[in-house]
Design an enzyme around this catalytic site. Structure first.
Site, mmCIF file in Angstrom:
data_model
loop_
_atom_site.group_PDB
_atom_site.id
_atom_site.type_symbol
_atom_site.label_atom_id
_atom_site.label_comp_id
_atom_site.label_asym_id
_atom_site.label_seq_id
_atom_site.Cartn_x
_atom_site.Cartn_y
_atom_site.Cartn_z
ATOM 1 C CG HIS A 76 -1.817 -1.222 1.266
ATOM 2 N ND1 HIS A 76 -1.386 -2.448 1.709
ATOM 3 C CD2 HIS A 76 -3.107 -1.400 0.890
ATOM 4 C CE1 HIS A 76 -2.376 -3.327 1.616
ATOM 5 N NE2 HIS A 76 -3.429 -2.720 1.129
ATOM 6 C CG HIS A 133 -6.201 1.618 -0.201
ATOM 7 N ND1 HIS A 133 -6.410 2.041 1.090
ATOM 8 C CD2 HIS A 133 -6.072 0.256 -0.126
ATOM 9 C CE1 HIS A 133 -6.415 0.997 1.897
ATOM 10 N NE2 HIS A 133 -6.217 -0.093 1.194
ATOM 11 C CD GLU A 187 -19.364 -8.457 24.716
ATOM 12 O OE1 GLU A 187 -19.355 -7.693 23.725
ATOM 13 O OE2 GLU A 187 -20.373 -8.588 25.440
ATOM 14 C CG HIS A 214 -26.955 -15.850 26.374
ATOM 15 N ND1 HIS A 214 -27.734 -15.362 25.361
ATOM 16 C CD2 HIS A 214 -26.732 -14.799 27.210
ATOM 17 C CE1 HIS A 214 -27.987 -14.075 25.581
ATOM 18 N NE2 HIS A 214 -27.389 -13.706 26.685
#
Lengths: 657, 657
Positions: A21, A251, A400, A462
């Site tokens: 890059h 980029h 988290e 969960h």
């Protein structure tokens, strides 16, 4: 021409590699030059100086910016040969910055957003250590260069709201505001008012012309003076001066010879590829040496600390355990074996932390808003807050991913041993950063509770079923699922002994009996797997289990022994460690011959290694566990429903005898 | 008393289950009542009405709010018996709302932030389908109730900036602003100015007193009138009127009998547990029937569509494939076999999409800012934008998690078959939503390119090694790693044939030869694994491989056959499907006897199932692949460095012969 030296090195290295890059280093060269020349506290000859400013290239694809800076300022581990070897096998100059490849690479970046989130941990570490050691010893900034990609990733929101709440005033983010992503203009997919967003998160915001050194300097000075975390929007042109300027093509890798030559000319650069005139190099080396006096002064201050303090400081940075730890864990084990409590292993983990935290002042605990469920907070810790920087417990909030990345940052900073909790299932949210713990070899401890259908009513969203397999499949990660309070204490000892490997503790919500009622000073969990109960009479079956299912295996053994079927129970809390044991030991634990049944309230994936491999036999290996997602019901009902019971285990054995 | 009916049902159900979350339903009962009574377009007797408003409870732990609303308004699948059975085995009323358990549960929520991010997909689907079918057929809103947890999760940032950029004006988020999380006050961990944050993301923001019906109604009306996505901050008291009001205790299960009785009295509720007076129930049922006339009018409008249009509309909602698809795929396969291009499978995927998209107007593609790398955009799609709602390609931006959740939403909405791309390694970022695709049985297609060290220079942060294992370990997920352009076409056919299972296509960056040069009309990939090349002479070895390593196995076969070692090559693009084949077929593909070597540029985890199981023998099974993280170098160098070569495979076979 100092910034131009960065630009040409980036252009040359990417062109030589035909990969990489180019545009970002070219676009941010001016900002980075001002940062290194006027603001960053560092000494290129002492890259491990504990009180250096940390510079984090969150936009890791622009790695040549960092490599060029390290080379130009004179880092020994970044000679020109490494720059020329960009993105080649074995080079320090990997495609994205890899921690450990060269001094000055403070963290691995590349997966977007990780750098900025890791930086929050660096800044927290600095605050905690400053509170403990005083500003004479710890007093530095954390600087981040982040791109649009970093700011679009969700983890950045967790990072910046955590930093805002914690008022981490030493954290400064330089946003490479170039308006370009891979798919085109940022506007294609995003119109966020980033300044307003940061301000809404408790940051001070500044902006500058990213190609005007004076304006950059002004903004950086203002950001440093702020008493909040600060963001500086640096308006830049990606691939400045190149035909690909301000385009998404800019980029990527700019490899067109004539375009590159034209860019060089536009920059007024007349030297050949990889050629840095001595005068420019020596200007850069002067920048690299700028911090030497400050470093020497720090050394002098450090030398004035008492010997005990110096030893303690160095011990924590070297990740050495306090001498007392081993005896402390042994005492806990002895007491636990004697009292044989029936407790969840998450509770047993808290019991271990209650004796560990007081003798390891470098631990910093926390939870992603599940403190009472993860049992991560011990009485002595105090809470880390702007008004109580000596607190060692972090309320991470419902973040988290941000928590895991912050723990990486604290660990990388040095002087701190972070641990943090959530439910095992929400490993999913933290995966990006957990993988980096493993890749960067950081001994972060993940306290993952509610580790199976044993959590009961909260249901399948969960209940982890595949997560043990996911984590076991990840290189350089210890997954320890202790069976009782004694194994949990041993697991904590193992986790803290690691210096280059993260550990995931998979802990139960539900109460479990103490199985290790006979005290052994030896850490049996540190063998990965071991014989917990030997067969009586002829050994016809071996039951392998982990965590909460070891008790089920023990009950199944009772059923089988009652029928005269000699049954051994092997507790296998940590596959990775067991795998590393000498073959002779493994052979003793898992000899050829008997039927083998594995019991785990998770899917089978991976167990065939132990059922069929290791002298096992296809016809004599069976599994009792989960085959799909869980359900919502009381835990006992679920175990029965999914047939993870002593009776089912015994039946499976008998089916194969 | 309508809202009080919700409160008491929530209180009673949680108390009876001795588990759950009482405070949120109690706190949001007033807002939900106004929403259902005055704004939500729905007909409880026709829960599948395609043009209903969608109501999404992102704060899924407050599931009793949703269950109470469904019961009270008269949804047939939510009788009182289900409410009484809250959180029990087999009940529709799982701890968190589970899609498929009952009508009216539009999506599974519980992992925080998923609901709001999924809702973005619902709203996108509505825009796309409105553009295609007109406002007479598709013209509804998506309503979300989100809590502080949802807004703290990083995924929410991806969701709301995507929604803001796309100006999804039919999306309305009701924020339950109660100031409480599990660990305590929100302020412990967060001080984000949510109003300012949403505004910075392109949303209109409103606020109201969440316990004042008139004020709620005013705010909801204003939000509906906005031409941007709208957020309404509803200031509420968690567990209103209960002793636990405004505390973190109020977040969880309120089970104290006397406190609960006191709350009932405070609410002026004199009826027994689970008892809803007929008058109140009939008021609610009137609300449930409120949309019946509108539904009938819609039915009439739909009936006026041409028969062909009705069939096409229904086909897409039923996830039936167009008749032409099979022939189209066959023609592509034939052409590919004949021309035998050497292309990356990501390119082959684009070739498949080029023929699929024109005949499946229900596909909506996209990428998380890697369009050119994922090869996800075909010429005919057009770009989905506020000014071009008929576009079928989404520039998701650098938001892998947001993309995955939005795809879940589009799929759940119905009428759309979403696919989206990123690098396989960044599965890590999307895991939370990918798991929900599997759990909710949504046939989302994940186009995961750059699937191994074969991506080369970007290095270990971008190189998946454990991700195939992670995905294979996940229940109800097809992981297909095609070996060449023909298998890629077959993989796409399989993915589109799914109606209840998501598919991950693991695709190479690097060019691969066409191995299937003999055209077969049959979809061989649909057998999961098959004999690609038979042994010549006595069959002494079987090589198993997937994706880019199948060509390596074929080259190894050449080496072995040259030495007279009869070698079969089995291509195993999809383990999950192979596993489901009849034993007789699997036995034919993997007979007992020969040495088996598996070749995959990923870690071994899971392969023992095929090496040792399935009539395999421990001493005769070997693996050639990765054992740790990758490296940064050209792909060819990495394959050599990690010894994943034909020579290494041949050597491994000979070692075991």
């Amino acid at each position: 021409m100092k910034a131009t030296a960065i630009r040409t090195l980036a252009l040359d290295a990417v062109a030589a590699a035909n990969s990489g890059h180019s545009g970002m280093p070219i676009g941010m060269a001016d900002v980075a030059t001002v940062l290194f020349e006027k603001h960053l506290k560092f000494d290129a000859s002492a890259p491990d100086w504990a009180d250096r400013d940390r510079f984090i290239l969150s936009a890791g694809h622009g790695s040549m910016l960092l490599y060029a800076l390290l080379h130009l300022t004179g880092y020994e581990s970044m000679p020109l040969s490494e720059i020329k070897n960009f993105r080649q096998l074995g080079a320090a100059t990997a495609g994205h910055p890899e921690f450990g490849h060269a001094a000055g690479i403070e963290t691995t970046t590349g997966p977007l957003g990780q750098g900025i989130a890791t930086a929050v941990g660096f800044a927290m570490a600095e605050e905690i250590l400053r509170a403990r050691w005083g500003a004479k010893i710890m007093d530095h900034h954390t600087w981040v260069i982040a791109g649009d990609g970093c700011l679009m990733e969700g983890i950045s929101q967790e990072a910046l709201t955590l930093a805002g709440r914690q008022e981490l005033s030493r954290l400064i983010v330089l946003w490479d505001d170039n308006g370009i992503t891979i798919d085109g203009k940022v506007d294609l997919s995003d119109r966020t008012d980033q300044m307003a967003r940061f301000a809404a998160s408790g940051w001070d915001v500044f902006s500058c012309d990213g190609h005007d050194p004076e304006d950059i300097d002004r903004a950086l000075s203002a950001a440093k003076a702020s008493d909040k975390p600060a963001m500086v929007a640096c308006k830049t042109h990606i691939a400045l001066g190149h035909a690909a300027q301000d385009t998404s093509k800019g980029h990527g890798a700019l490899t067109d010879d004539s375009q590159n030559q034209a860019a060089r000319e536009a920059w007024g650069w007349t030297h050949g590829p990889f050629e840095i005139p001595a005068e420019i190099k020596s200007q850069w080396e002067a920048i690299g040496a700028r911090g030497a006096a400050e470093k020497a002064a720090w050394d002098a201050r450090f030398a004035k600390l008492s010997n005990a303090k110096q030893v303690e400081f160095s011990r924590a940075f070297a990740r050495q355990l306090p001498r007392k730890l081993s005896a402390t864990i042994k005492a806990l084990k002895k007491q636990t074996s004697e009292t044989a409590p029936k407790v969840a292993t998450r509770k047993a983990s808290e019991m271990a932390l209650e004796v560990i935290n007081p003798i390891m002042p470098e631990t910093v605990g926390g939870s992603a808003d599940l403190t009472g469920s993860n049992n991560t907070k011990t009485g002595d810790l105090g809470v880390f807050m702007p008004e109580s920087r000596d607190g060692r417990y972090v309320y991470y909030g419902i973040r988290e991913h941000g928590m895991a990345a912050a723990m990486n940052g604290m660990s990388l900073h040095g002087g701190i041993r972070p641990y943090g909790g959530t439910f095992l299932c929400f490993t999913d949210y933290a995966r990006g950063a957990m993988r980096l713990s493993a890749l960067m070899k950081q001994p972060v401890v993940y306290v993952m509770t509610h580790d199976s259908i044993g959590l009961g009513e909260d249901g399948p969203t969960h209940q982890p079923v595949e997560h043990l397999a996911m984590l076991r499949a990840t290189p350089n990660t210890l997954v320890i699922r202790p069976a009782d309070a004694v194994e949990t204490a041993e697991a904590w000892e193992i986790a803290l002994e690691q210096t280059e490997t993260p550990t995931v503790l998979a802990l139960s919500r539900q109460g479990l009996p103490t199985l290790r009622t006979e005290h052994k000073t030896k850490n049996l969990t540190a063998q990965g797997g071991y014989v917990l109960a030997e067969a009586e009479g002829k050994r016809q079956a071996i039951l392998m289990a982990t965590g909460s299912e070891v008790a089920i295996a023990m009950a199944a053994r009772d059923l089988l022994q009652a029928e005269g079927i000699g049954t051994r129970v092997v507790s296998m809390p940590c596959w990775e460690i067991f795998e590393e044991q000498p073959d002779a030991y493994r052979r003793k634990v898992l000899p050829a011959g008997p039927v083998r049944v594995a019991v785990e309230a998770a899917i089978r994936f991976g167990w065939d290694r132990w059922l069929y491999g290791e002298r096992g036999k296809r016809e004599k290996g069976g599994f009792v566990g989960m085959h799909d997602f869980g359900g919502s019901a009381p835990a006992g009902d679920l175990y029965k429903h999914f047939e993870i019971t002593p009776e089912a285990v015994a039946a499976k054995v008998k089916e194969m005898l």
